[in-house]
Motif scaffolding. Structure first.
Motif, PDB file in Angstrom:
ATOM      1  N   ASP A 171       0.810  -1.217   0.000  1.00 29.47           N
ATOM      2  CA  ASP A 171       0.000   0.000   0.000  1.00 29.47           C
ATOM      3  C   ASP A 171       0.845   1.269   0.000  1.00 29.47           C
ATOM      4  OD1 ASP A 171       1.003  -0.203   2.520  1.00 29.47           O
ATOM      5  OD2 ASP A 171      -0.926  -0.176   3.554  1.00 29.47           O
ATOM      6  N   GLN A 211      -3.644  -2.307  -7.619  1.00 32.46           N
ATOM      7  CA  GLN A 211      -3.093  -1.235  -6.799  1.00 32.46           C
ATOM      8  C   GLN A 211      -2.248  -0.334  -7.690  1.00 32.46           C
ATOM      9  OE1 GLN A 211      -3.594   0.535  -4.196  1.00 32.46           O
ATOM     10  NE2 GLN A 211      -2.834  -0.737  -2.524  1.00 32.46           N
ATOM     11  N   TYR A 251      -9.054  -7.375  -7.366  1.00 37.34           N
ATOM     12  CA  TYR A 251      -8.822  -7.347  -5.934  1.00 37.34           C
ATOM     13  C   TYR A 251      -9.501  -6.108  -5.342  1.00 37.34           C
ATOM     14  CZ  TYR A 251      -6.260  -7.443  -1.516  1.00 37.34           C
ATOM     15  OH  TYR A 251      -5.914  -7.492  -0.198  1.00 37.34           O
ATOM     16  N   GLU A 252     -10.197  -6.291  -4.224  1.00 31.49           N
ATOM     17  CA  GLU A 252     -10.879  -5.172  -3.568  1.00 31.49           C
ATOM     18  C   GLU A 252     -10.259  -4.936  -2.203  1.00 31.49           C
ATOM     19  OE1 GLU A 252     -15.182  -5.306  -3.620  1.00 31.49           O
ATOM     20  OE2 GLU A 252     -15.089  -6.844  -5.154  1.00 31.49           O
ATOM     21  N   SER A 253      -9.954  -3.689  -1.897  1.00 36.23           N
ATOM     22  CA  SER A 253      -9.370  -3.331  -0.604  1.00 36.23           C
ATOM     23  C   SER A 253     -10.485  -3.193   0.431  1.00 36.23           C
ATOM     24  CB  SER A 253      -8.566  -2.035  -0.728  1.00 36.23           C
ATOM     25  OG  SER A 253      -7.495  -2.198  -1.624  1.00 36.23           O
ATOM     26  N   ASP A 310      -8.520  -5.477   6.264  1.00 30.76           N
ATOM     27  CA  ASP A 310      -7.818  -5.180   5.018  1.00 30.76           C
ATOM     28  C   ASP A 310      -6.326  -4.990   5.249  1.00 30.76           C
ATOM     29  OD1 ASP A 310      -7.547  -4.549   2.275  1.00 30.76           O
ATOM     30  OD2 ASP A 310      -7.518  -2.430   2.787  1.00 30.76           O
ATOM     31  N   ASP A 311      -5.948  -4.433   6.409  1.00 32.52           N
ATOM     32  CA  ASP A 311      -4.527  -4.218   6.710  1.00 32.52           C
ATOM     33  C   ASP A 311      -3.768  -5.533   6.790  1.00 32.52           C
ATOM     34  OD1 ASP A 311      -4.920  -1.520   6.763  1.00 32.52           O
ATOM     35  OD2 ASP A 311      -5.270  -1.444   8.932  1.00 32.52           O
ATOM     36  N   LYS A 337      -3.389  -7.138   3.305  1.00 31.58           N
ATOM     37  CA  LYS A 337      -2.375  -6.554   2.436  1.00 31.58           C
ATOM     38  C   LYS A 337      -0.971  -6.980   2.823  1.00 31.58           C
ATOM     39  CE  LYS A 337      -4.761  -2.444   0.775  1.00 31.58           C
ATOM     40  NZ  LYS A 337      -4.776  -0.977   0.719  1.00 31.58           N
TER      41      LYS A 337
END
Length: 847
Positions: free
Chosen positions: A75, A167, A417-419, A470-471, A474
Motif C-alpha cells: 500500500d 493497486q 482485488y478489492e481493498s 484489510d490491513d 495486504k
C-alpha cells in the motif's frame, strides 16, 4: 390406381403396426420387459439391506486443514528500495529497479507507468527474483522522447496496464535531460510491452531531417532502409523469438551514429513441447464416510483432471523447451531480468495472475475453485503484446467435497482485488441431510498468531467466522486452519404440499438404528406393493387355446399391464426432455445427494423412501384422502374408505382436478433439481395420478420404485446393465406412442367435460407442426444454422405428407411418417403421435 391399391394392400398385410400397442401381444411384451426391470430392482433392494445395516448406525468424522499464503498487496513504497539511473538523456535507455522488504511476491503483474503531460508509456517490469531474502524487480526503460520531469507509478494489474488495476502506487519522478539535438531520436513503439509480432513502429524526434535512415538487428543481419517520414515502420522478418538488440542508424557511412534499443519478438504460438501443471490442494479435506483422503498433488499433461469443489489449490506450472531468443552479440547489461512471458490461469470469467517462482519457466500461485458447475476448463494463458493467447486447456471435473467447507468473502485470490475487510467462515457442510457437529472449536492462525473465531447458528448448523481486516490482508502471510466434525447419517420425512414451498419437513428424524428400521419398513412396503400388483386381478385362462379377444380382456384388467404402459410413457418423456435441454445447451443438474460420489447405500435409502413416502404424500394425501371425503359427502356419508388407496377406475371431474393439482405439486417439489426437472416430473405426476385412479396406490409405489432404482443392479451386483439399457431403449420408442395415446384420451376427457366436444383429429397435427417450428427457431438462436435445425424445421412438411397419405387410404404408412417426425422432435413427439390415435375410429375411447 393400381399402384395406390398395391401399397394399400401391403399396408393392410403389415397388420396395422400402429394399432399393435393396444393388443394383447404388445401388452405381454411390454409387461415382460418391465417385470424384468422390476426383478433387477428388487435384487438391488435386497443387496442394499446388509450394506445399510452395516453402515447406517456408525458415526463418521471429517476434517479440513491446510495453509493459504495470502496475496501481498503493498500500500506504499516507503519500505521499498528504488533505483533509477542518474543523468538520463532523452532517447537513451536507462535502468530502473525496485526491491521489496522481503521475499513476498506482490499480487498482480507489475508495470512501470511514466507520464509527462499528454505522453504516457507503460512497461512490464521483470517477473523478478529473490536475492538475500528480498524480492527484486528490474527493467531497462527503452528511453523517453522528451526532456523534463516524468512521473513514475507502480501499477499492479492482471493482463496489462490498461486493465483495471489491483493497486497503483506513486513512486516519484525522474528528470530527463535535454539531448544535443544533433541527431534524431528514433523511439520504437512497442505498445508498452517491448514485444511485437512481425514489425516495429518508430517515431522520430528532433534532429536534422532528410537522408537515409537504416535499421539493423545484432545477430539478425537485417538492414532494411527506413523512409524519412516522421513515423516509420519496418518489417524485420523473424530474427528469432526472444530478446534482441536493435539499432537505428541515420548515417550508413558511420554505423556508430545511431540509437540502440532492446525489443522482444513475441511468438504467437510458443509451441512448448511440454507443459506440466501440478495442482496441490492447499486446503485439504478428508471424510471417513465418503472415503475422501485425497492425494495432495495432481500432475496434468493435457489430460482431464478431477478436483474438489470449494477448495483452494496451489498451482505450479513448468514450461519445457521454452522458445529462446537469439542473444548472441547482445550486451548482458541490456537484457532485463524478465525474459519469460506473463502467465495467467483462466476459467469461466476468472483470471488469476501467476508469478515467476524460479528460473524463467516455473510459475506458481493459488487459485480458488468455487463454482457450481460440474465441468469447467482451466486455460493456461500467455499474454502477448495486445492480447492473451491460450496455450493449454485442461478439462476439470469437479467433485463435491463433503468435508467442512471454507469460504472467504470476498475472495482475495479473484481479480479484481478489492481493498476491503474479508470474512472467513467455516461451515460443517451438508447439515440438512447429515447431523454434522464440530468435534472441537476450529483453529485459524494468521502468520502464526491465533485468531478469535465467533460461532453462530444457521440452517446448516453452527458456523465459525472471523473478520480479516484489510490491513492484515495486504501484509500477506500464511493463513493456517484446522477444523474437524463428527456426524451420523440422518434423514427426515418431507411432505409434498399443494402450494409453496411445496416441500415441508416433518418429524420424525431417523438416525442410526432407527434409520435402518425406516429403510426396512420402506423396503417391505415396496415388496408388498410389487406382490400385490402381480397377484391382484391376475389373468385366468381356460384350458386350451384362448381366443385373442379373451387374452386382451384378461390382460386389460391386470395391474402390471397398465403400469408397464405408464412406465414406458414416463421413461420416454424423461429421456426426451433431457435430450431437448442438451440440444438447447441448457444445464440439467442433479442433486448432490444422488451423485456417484455419495455412498450407494445412502442413495438407496433416499430413493426407497421417495418411492414410498412421495406416493403416500403426493397420491394418498393429495388425491385419495380428498376423494374419500368428496365421494363420502356425495353418498351422504362423511368418508368413503374405498377411495383412499385409489383403483376406482372412475375419471370424473374430481379425479381429473386432483390429478392436475397433485401433478403440479409433484413437479414443483422437484424444483431443487433445476428448472429442467419440473416439466418431466409434472407429466410423470399426471401419469402417476392416472395410474393411482386406474390401478391403485400399490401400482404408483412400484412405478416410482422402478424409475428410481434403475441401474443399481449393475452397481451392486455387476450384471444386468446391458439388458436394462436395451429394455429402456425399446420402451422409450414404444413410450412415445403410448404417451400420445394417453395425451389423446386425456385431452378428450377434459374437452368433453369443458366444451362438451372432442377435439378435431387434425388439432394435434397442427399443434405439433407449430411447436416444431418454434423448436427449430430456438435451436437456430442457440446453435446457429446446422443440419439439426433444418431437419426439425422440415417436420411440418413430413406431418403434411403423412396426413395426405393417410387420407388417401394408405393408413399405416402415413402414420409411420408422422411417428418418425414425432421422434425427431424429442419431447414434442407425443403431440404428433396423439394424431395417430385421433385419426382412428375410437377417438371417443375414455381413459
Amino acid at each position: 390406381m393400381p399402384g395406390q391399391q398395391l401399397v394399400k394392400m401391403m399396408s393392410v398385410r403389415i397388420g396395422k403396426p400402429f394399432n399393435w400397442v393396444k393388443g394383447w401381444a404388445s401388452s405381454a411384451v411390454i409387461t415382460f420387459c418391465v417385470l424384468t426391470l422390476l426383478a433387477f430392482n428388487l435384487i438391488a433392494l435386497g443387496l442394499s439391506v446388509p450394506k445399510v445395516i452395516d453402515a447406517a448406525p456408525r458415526e463418521y468424522g471429517s476434517g479440513l486443514e491446510g495453509s493459504l499464503y495470502l496475496p501481498y498487496v503493498p500500500d506504499s513504497t516507503e519500505e521499498m528500495e528504488i533505483f533509477i539511473e542518474e543523468n538520463v538523456t532523452e532517447g537513451e535507455p536507462f535502468r530502473f529497479s525496485m526491491t521489496f522488504p522481503d521475499a513476498r511476491i506482490p499480487y498482480g503483474q507489475p508495470h512501470l507507468e511514466l507520464t509527462n503531460g499528454s505522453s504516457k508509456h507503460s512497461y512490464l517490469l521483470g517477473a523478478g527474483y529473490a536475492e538475500d531474502g528480498k524480492y527484486r524487480l528490474s527493467l531497462l526503460v527503452p528511453g523517453l522522447p522528451y526532456s523534463g520531469f516524468w512521473d513514475l507509478r507502480l501499477i499492479l494489474s492482471v493482463g496489462g496496464p490498461s486493465n483495471p488495476h489491483v493497486q497503483a502506487l506513486d513512486i516519484g519522478s525522474v528528470p530527463i535531460l535535454r539531448g544535443s539535438g544533433e541527431r534524431p531520436i528514433i523511439m520504437p513503439d512497442l505498445d508498452g510491452y517491448l514485444t511485437f509480432n512481425g514489425s516495429v513502429s518508430f517515431t522520430r524526434f528532433g534532429g536534422p531531417g532528410g537522408g537515409d535512415i537504416w535499421f539493423q538487428v545484432d545477430g539478425g543481419g537485417i538492414e532494411p532502409m527506413l523512409s524519412t517520414d516522421e513515423g516509420y515502420r519496418v518489417a524485420i522478418g523473424r530474427p528469432g523469438v526472444g530478446w534482441h538488440q536493435g539499432r537505428v542508424i541515420w548515417d550508413p557511412e558511420n554505423i556508430t551514429n545511431g540509437h540502440d534499443f532492446l525489443f522482444r519478438e513475441a511468438d504467437p504460438d510458443p509451441g512448448y513441447d511440454e507443459i506440466d501443471i501440478a495442482f496441490e490442494r492447499a486446503v485439504r479435506g478428508e471424510d471417513e464416510l465418503y472415503g475422501q483422503k485425497h492425494e495432495r498433488v495432481v500432475f496434468v499433461k493435457g489430460d482431464p483432471i478431477q478436483l474438489f469443489e470449494s477448495t483452494y489449490y496451489m498451482v505450479n506450472i513448468s514450461l519445457f523447451e521454452e522458445p529462446g531468443g537469439n542473444l548472441s552479440g547482445i550486451s548482458s547489461d541490456l537484457i532485463p531480468y524478465a525474459t519469460a512471458p506473463m502467465m495467467t490461469i483462466g476459467y469461466e470469467d476468472v483470471l488469476i495472475p501467476l508469478q515467476l517462482i524460479s528460473g524463467d519457466s516455473n510459475y506458481g500461485g493459488i487459485i480458488p475453485i468455487n463454482t457450481d458447475e460440474v465441468e469447467i476448463s482451466i486455460i493456461l494463458k500467455c499474454s502477448g503484446r495486445s492480447s492473451n493467447s491460450s496455450h493449454m486447456e485442461v478439462p476439470v471435473v469437479l467433485m463435491k467435497d463433503h468435508a467442512p467447507s471454507l469460504e472467504i468473502e470476498p475472495d482475495p485470490y479473484l481479480f479484481p482485488y478489492e481493498s476491503v475487510d474479508r470474512r472467513l467462515t467455516i461451515s460443517p457442510g451438508l447439515a440438512i441431510s447429515y447431523g454434522r457437529r464440530f468435534a472441537e472449536d476450529p483453529i485459524v492462525l494468521l502468520s502464526s498468531e491465533k485468531l478469535d473465531l465467533t460461532s453462530s447458528e444457521s440452517s446448516e448448523g453452527v458456523k465459525w467466522s472471523v473478520v480479516l481486516s484489510d490491513d492484515c490482508m495486504k501484509d500477506g502471510g500464511a493463513l493456517s486452519l484446522e477444523a474437524r466434525t463428527e456426524y451420523s447419517v440422518i434423514t427426515c420425512v418431507l411432505l409434498i404440499f399443494p402450494f409453496p414451498p411445496f416441500l415441508i419437513g416433518i418429524p420424525p428424524l431417523f438416525i442410526g438404528w432407527s434409520l435402518v428400521g425406516w429403510f426396512l419398513l420402506t423396503s417391505v412396503i415396496i415388496v408388498w406393493a410389487s406382490i400385490t400388483l402381480i397377484l391382484r386381478n391376475r389373468p385366468f385362462f381356460r384350458k386350451g387355446s384362448p381366443e385373442p379377444g379373451d387374452l386382451e380382456n384378461a390382460l386389460s384388467n391386470w395391474g402390471p399391464v397398465e403400469t408397464s404402459r405408464v412406465f414406458s410413457a414416463v421413461i420416454f418423456f424423461s429421456i426426451a426432455v433431457y435430450f431437448l435441454f442438451q440440444m438447447l445447451e441448457q444445464p440439467t443438474p442433479t442433486p448432490t445427494l444422488l451423485s456417484s460420489s455419495v455412498p450407494v447405500w445412502i442413495r438407496l435409502i433416499s430413493l426407497a423412501e421417495a418411492s414410498v413416502w412421495e406416493e403416500f404424500s403426493g397420491r394418498l394425501l393429495l388425491m385419495g384422502l380428498p376423494l374419500a371425503i368428496i365421494r363420502g359427502i356425495q353418498s351422504k356419508r362423511f368418508f368413503d374408505p374405498r377411495q383412499l388407496l385409489g383403483g376406482s377406475g372412475n375419471f370424473g371431474r374430481s379425479e381429473v382436478g386432483l390429478i392436475i393439482i397433485s401433478a403440479l405439486s409433484f413437479g414443483m417439489a422437484h424444483l431443487g433439481w433445476g428448472p429442467w426437472k419440473v416439466v418431466p416430473t409434472f407429466v410423470s405426476g399426471l401419469l402417476f395420478g392416472y395410474l393411482f385412479v386406474k390401478v391403485g396406490l400399490h401400482a404408483t409405489v412400484v412405478m416410482h420404485f422402478l424409475i428410481d432404482y434403475l441401474g443399481f443392479i449393475e452397481e451392486l451386483a455387476g450384471f444386468g446393465g446391458t439388458i436394462s439399457t436395451l429394455i429402456i431403449l425399446f420402451l422409450g420408442l414404444v413410450g412415445c406412442l403410448l404417451l400420445g395415446d394417453y395425451l389423446f384420451r386425456g385431452t378428450g376427457t377434459i374437452s368433453r367435460m369443458i366444451i362438451k366436444k372432442t377435439l378435431p383429429p387434425y388439432f394435434f397435427l397442427i399443434f405439433h407442426s407449430f411447436l416444431s417450428l418454434l423448436l427449430a427457431y430456438l435451436l437456430f438462436r442457440v446453435r446457429g444454422m446446422d443440419a439439426v435445425v433444418v431437419f426439425i424445421a422440415s417436420v411440418p412438411l413430413m406431418d403434411i405428407a403423412g396426413f395426405i397419405i393417410h387420407k388417401n387410404g394408405i393408413f399405416d404408412i402415413g402414420k409411420g411418417i408422422v411417428y418418425f417426425s414425432s421422434l425427431i422432435t424429442t419431447a414434442l413427439g407425443p403431440i404428433g403421435t396423439a394424431w395417430i390415435y385421433s385419426s382412428q375410429d375410437d377417438h371417443d375411447r375414455p381413459l
